[in-house]
Design an enzyme around this catalytic site. Sequence first.
Site, mmCIF file in Angstrom:
data_model
loop_
_atom_site.group_PDB
_atom_site.id
_atom_site.type_symbol
_atom_site.label_atom_id
_atom_site.label_comp_id
_atom_site.label_asym_id
_atom_site.label_seq_id
_atom_site.Cartn_x
_atom_site.Cartn_y
_atom_site.Cartn_z
ATOM 1 N N GLU A 1 10.098 2.034 10.749
ATOM 2 C CA GLU A 1 11.062 3.118 10.491
ATOM 3 C C GLU A 1 10.277 4.415 10.635
ATOM 4 O O GLU A 1 9.483 4.757 9.759
ATOM 5 C CB GLU A 1 11.613 3.028 9.057
ATOM 6 C CG GLU A 1 12.333 1.736 8.719
ATOM 7 C CD GLU A 1 13.735 1.663 9.292
ATOM 8 O OE1 GLU A 1 14.258 2.700 9.754
ATOM 9 O OE2 GLU A 1 14.295 0.560 9.287
ATOM 10 N N LYS B 1 0.848 -1.200 0.000
ATOM 11 C CA LYS B 1 0.000 0.000 0.000
ATOM 12 C C LYS B 1 0.879 1.244 0.000
ATOM 13 O O LYS B 1 1.581 1.523 0.970
ATOM 14 C CB LYS B 1 -0.895 0.043 1.242
ATOM 15 C CG LYS B 1 -1.780 1.284 1.251
ATOM 16 C CD LYS B 1 -2.196 1.684 2.651
ATOM 17 C CE LYS B 1 -2.024 3.133 3.014
ATOM 18 N NZ LYS B 1 -2.122 4.174 2.017
ATOM 19 N N CYS C 1 13.095 12.039 6.491
ATOM 20 C CA CYS C 1 13.131 11.579 7.875
ATOM 21 C C CYS C 1 14.467 11.939 8.501
ATOM 22 O O CYS C 1 14.575 12.078 9.713
ATOM 23 C CB CYS C 1 12.886 10.086 7.940
ATOM 24 S SG CYS C 1 13.931 9.192 6.816
ATOM 25 N N GLU D 1 8.822 16.678 15.578
ATOM 26 C CA GLU D 1 9.089 16.621 14.133
ATOM 27 C C GLU D 1 8.066 17.474 13.393
ATOM 28 O O GLU D 1 6.874 17.271 13.543
ATOM 29 C CB GLU D 1 9.006 15.171 13.639
ATOM 30 C CG GLU D 1 9.462 15.025 12.199
ATOM 31 C CD GLU D 1 9.285 13.601 11.656
ATOM 32 O OE1 GLU D 1 8.200 13.028 11.846
ATOM 33 O OE2 GLU D 1 10.228 13.090 11.032
HETATM 34 P P1 NAP Z 1 2.158 8.535 7.876
HETATM 35 O O1 NAP Z 1 1.075 9.514 7.937
HETATM 36 O O2 NAP Z 1 2.487 7.770 9.097
HETATM 37 O O3 NAP Z 1 1.809 7.554 6.672
HETATM 38 C C1 NAP Z 1 2.652 6.512 6.281
HETATM 39 C C2 NAP Z 1 1.839 5.411 5.622
HETATM 40 O O4 NAP Z 1 0.978 4.811 6.596
HETATM 41 C C3 NAP Z 1 0.924 5.904 4.504
HETATM 42 O O5 NAP Z 1 0.870 4.923 3.500
HETATM 43 C C4 NAP Z 1 -0.414 6.028 5.222
HETATM 44 O O6 NAP Z 1 -1.519 5.950 4.361
HETATM 45 C C5 NAP Z 1 -0.347 4.814 6.126
HETATM 46 N N1 NAP Z 1 -1.271 4.847 7.266
HETATM 47 C C6 NAP Z 1 -1.897 5.914 7.827
HETATM 48 N N2 NAP Z 1 -2.679 5.497 8.857
HETATM 49 C C7 NAP Z 1 -2.552 4.162 8.935
HETATM 50 C C8 NAP Z 1 -3.108 3.165 9.789
HETATM 51 N N3 NAP Z 1 -3.964 3.463 10.767
HETATM 52 N N4 NAP Z 1 -2.752 1.873 9.589
HETATM 53 C C9 NAP Z 1 -1.869 1.540 8.628
HETATM 54 N N5 NAP Z 1 -1.329 2.441 7.775
HETATM 55 C C10 NAP Z 1 -1.661 3.734 7.933
HETATM 56 O O7 NAP Z 1 3.518 9.226 7.425
HETATM 57 P P2 NAP Z 1 3.755 10.197 6.200
HETATM 58 O O8 NAP Z 1 3.175 11.534 6.543
HETATM 59 O O9 NAP Z 1 3.332 9.546 4.936
HETATM 60 O O10 NAP Z 1 5.339 10.273 6.168
HETATM 61 C C11 NAP Z 1 6.073 11.137 6.971
HETATM 62 C C12 NAP Z 1 6.644 10.424 8.170
HETATM 63 O O11 NAP Z 1 7.421 9.316 7.762
HETATM 64 C C13 NAP Z 1 7.585 11.274 8.978
HETATM 65 O O12 NAP Z 1 7.355 11.083 10.346
HETATM 66 C C14 NAP Z 1 8.951 10.748 8.589
HETATM 67 O O13 NAP Z 1 9.962 10.993 9.537
HETATM 68 C C15 NAP Z 1 8.673 9.312 8.420
HETATM 69 N N6 NAP Z 1 9.702 8.666 7.601
HETATM 70 C C16 NAP Z 1 10.587 7.817 8.208
HETATM 71 C C17 NAP Z 1 11.586 7.215 7.483
HETATM 72 C C18 NAP Z 1 12.570 6.280 8.138
HETATM 73 O O14 NAP Z 1 13.148 5.471 7.437
HETATM 74 N N7 NAP Z 1 12.795 6.338 9.423
HETATM 75 C C19 NAP Z 1 11.690 7.465 6.118
HETATM 76 C C20 NAP Z 1 10.786 8.337 5.536
HETATM 77 C C21 NAP Z 1 9.784 8.923 6.285
HETATM 78 P P3 NAP Z 1 -2.211 7.273 3.760
HETATM 79 O O15 NAP Z 1 -1.186 7.931 2.906
HETATM 80 O O16 NAP Z 1 -3.347 6.741 2.970
HETATM 81 O O17 NAP Z 1 -2.625 8.108 4.913
#
Ligand code: NAP
Length: 489
Positions: free
Chosen positions: A246, A173, A280, A379
Site C-alpha cells: 500500500e 516492525k 496517503c 508526493e
Molecule cells: P517509508 O519511509 O516507506 O517507511 C515505511 C516503513 O518502512 C517504516 O516502518 C520504515 O522504517 C520501513 N522501511 C524503510 N526502509 C525499509 C527497507 N529498506 N526495508 C523494509 N522496510 C523499510 O514511509 P513513511 O515515510 O513512513 O510513510 C509515508 C508514506 O507511506 C507515504 O508515501 C504515504 O503515501 C504512504 N502511505 C500509504 C498508505 C496506503 O495505504 N496506501 C497509507 C499510509 C501511508 P523506518 O521508520 O525505520 O525508516
Amino acid sequence: MKQFHNIINGKRIVSRSGETIVSVNPATEQAITRFPKGTAQDVRAAIDAAEKAYETWKDVPPPKRGQILLRAAQLLRKDKLAMGRLVTMEMGKVLAEGLGDVQESIDMLEYIAGEGRRLFGHTTTSELPDKMAMTVRAPVGVMGLITPWNFPTAIPIWKLAPCLVCGNTAVFKPASDTPLCGLRMVELLEKAGLPSGVVNFVTGSGSTVGAEIVKNKRISGISFTGSREVGDFVIRNAGVKKVGLELGGKNGIIVMDDANMDLAVDGIIFGAYGTTGQRCTATSRVIVHRKVRQRLERMLVARIKKLRLGNGLRPSTDVGPLINQAAVDKVHEYTHIGQEDGAKLVIGGSKAKVNGKGYFYKPTLFTNVTPDMRIAQEEMFGPTLSMIEAKNLDLAVDAMNSVTYGLSAAIYTNDVRTAMLAVRDIEAGLVYVNSSTIGSEVHLPFGGVKQTGNGAREGGIEGINEFSETKTVYIDYSGRLQKAQIDTD
Ligand code: NAP
Ligand code: MG
C-alpha cells in the site's frame, strides 16, 4: 526517559545492538521514549518465536481468535482518550484526528472479530458424479508487518487484526517515528488474551530490521504500507513470498462549474490540510473548471488564512506539525521547485515554529499549476495544494489521471451524468462524489491502482485475501478412481 524493549515470545528483550532510537514529539521537539535499534539477529529470534507459536495458533478456531480481537476493541474503547492523546504527542496530528486514528483501530478490530465467524469460501459442483468441491481459507504462515508513522495505531491494527484472525503469526516492525503507538497496540492484544509469540515486536531502522523481515525466507508473507521507494525495495527483495503493498498517492479533487462551492471548499481544506497533508489519501491537487477558478481561489485563500498552526493537543489548533525536520525540508524544497517551474505561490510556502519549537510548515497554495509540473506529479506529504485549471470534464479527468499514482480521487458536481462519467474514467482505487479524498470506512476495500500498490486491498471482505491462502478441496465419495477431464465427456 523511559526505555522500552522488543517483545519476543511475550518477553521484553533488550536488543543485541545495545543502541537505541528515540521517539520525539514533533510539536515540541521533546524526546518521549527510547526503543531498541534492533538487528537482523533480533528479527531472526522473533521469527523463531513466531514459527513456534504458529504450530498452535493456526489450529485455534477462528471465532476464538475473533473473540480476542473483540476484547481488544473493548479495551481500546475504554482507553480511547489516552491513546488519542498519545497519537497526537508522538505523531503530531490534532487531537480530533488522534482520536479518529484510535476509533479506526476500534472499528477494524470489531469488524474483523466478526470475520472469525465468516472467512467464507465457495462450495460448488463437480464435473464428476458423487464428488463435491469447495474452497477454504488457510493461513499464510509467519507474516512480516511493516508500517508507516502517519496512522500509528490504525495501520498496525489494519494489518494485525486480519493477519491474526486468519491464523497467521507475525513479526511487526513499526515506523521509527512512532514506535510507542505500535507497542501500545501489541500490549493491547496481549491484555486481550493473545498467546505469547503470536505477535513479536521489533523496533529499529528500515534498512536493518525492515530489510531482514523482507528478505528472510522463513517469512511467508509481507504486508507493507509506506512510500513507493521502499515498496519498490520490498518487491525486489522479498523473493518468492506473498507481498501486499500500500504505497503513496497524488490525490486530486475535481471541482466542476455546477458544484456546491461551499461544500467543495470544506472538502478541499479538510483533504489538503487535515493531518498536515500527511495522509496517503490527502488532497494535493485541485483541478478546477475554468469558470469557477477565481472564485474557488478566493474562497480557499480566505479559509487558509484562518488555519491556526500549533500543538495538536490544544483545542484551538487546526494544523499540527509535520513528522520531523526532514519532512519540513522536503516540503520546503518543493516550494522552491514549484516556483522555479513557474507556478504561482499564493499563500504559505515557509517553515514555522510555534513557541520557538516544532516541525511546522505554513499551509501552502499554488495556482497556475500545469499537470506536468513536479508539484503536480510527486508526493510531497505535506500541507501544499496545487491548483490546476481545466476547460471541461474530459481535460479535468486527463489531468487527474496524468500521475503515476492511483489511490484516491473526488469530484464535486451536481450533475449525475458528470459524476458517473468521472467515476467511470478516473484511475484510482477510491473515488468520492461530493466529499473529500479522505474518509475510508473499515468494511470497504482500501487501496490503489497504478504505482500505489500491487493489487492488494486492505479492509472490507477483500482485505482478508492479503492474509490468507485459498485452499481448494475435492471430496470424492464415489468409491472408485474418477479422472477429471478424462472420465467426462
Ligand atoms: P517509508 O519511509 O516507506 O517507511 C515505511 C516503513 O518502512 C517504516 O516502518 C520504515 O522504517 C520501513 N522501511 C524503510 N526502509 C525499509 C527497507 N529498506 N526495508 C523494509 N522496510 C523499510 O514511509 P513513511 O515515510 O513512513 O510513510 C509515508 C508514506 O507511506 C507515504 O508515501 C504515504 O503515501 C504512504 N502511505 C500509504 C498508505 C496506503 O495505504 N496506501 C497509507 C499510509 C501511508 P523506518 O521508520 O525505520 O525508516
Ligand atoms: Mg515522533
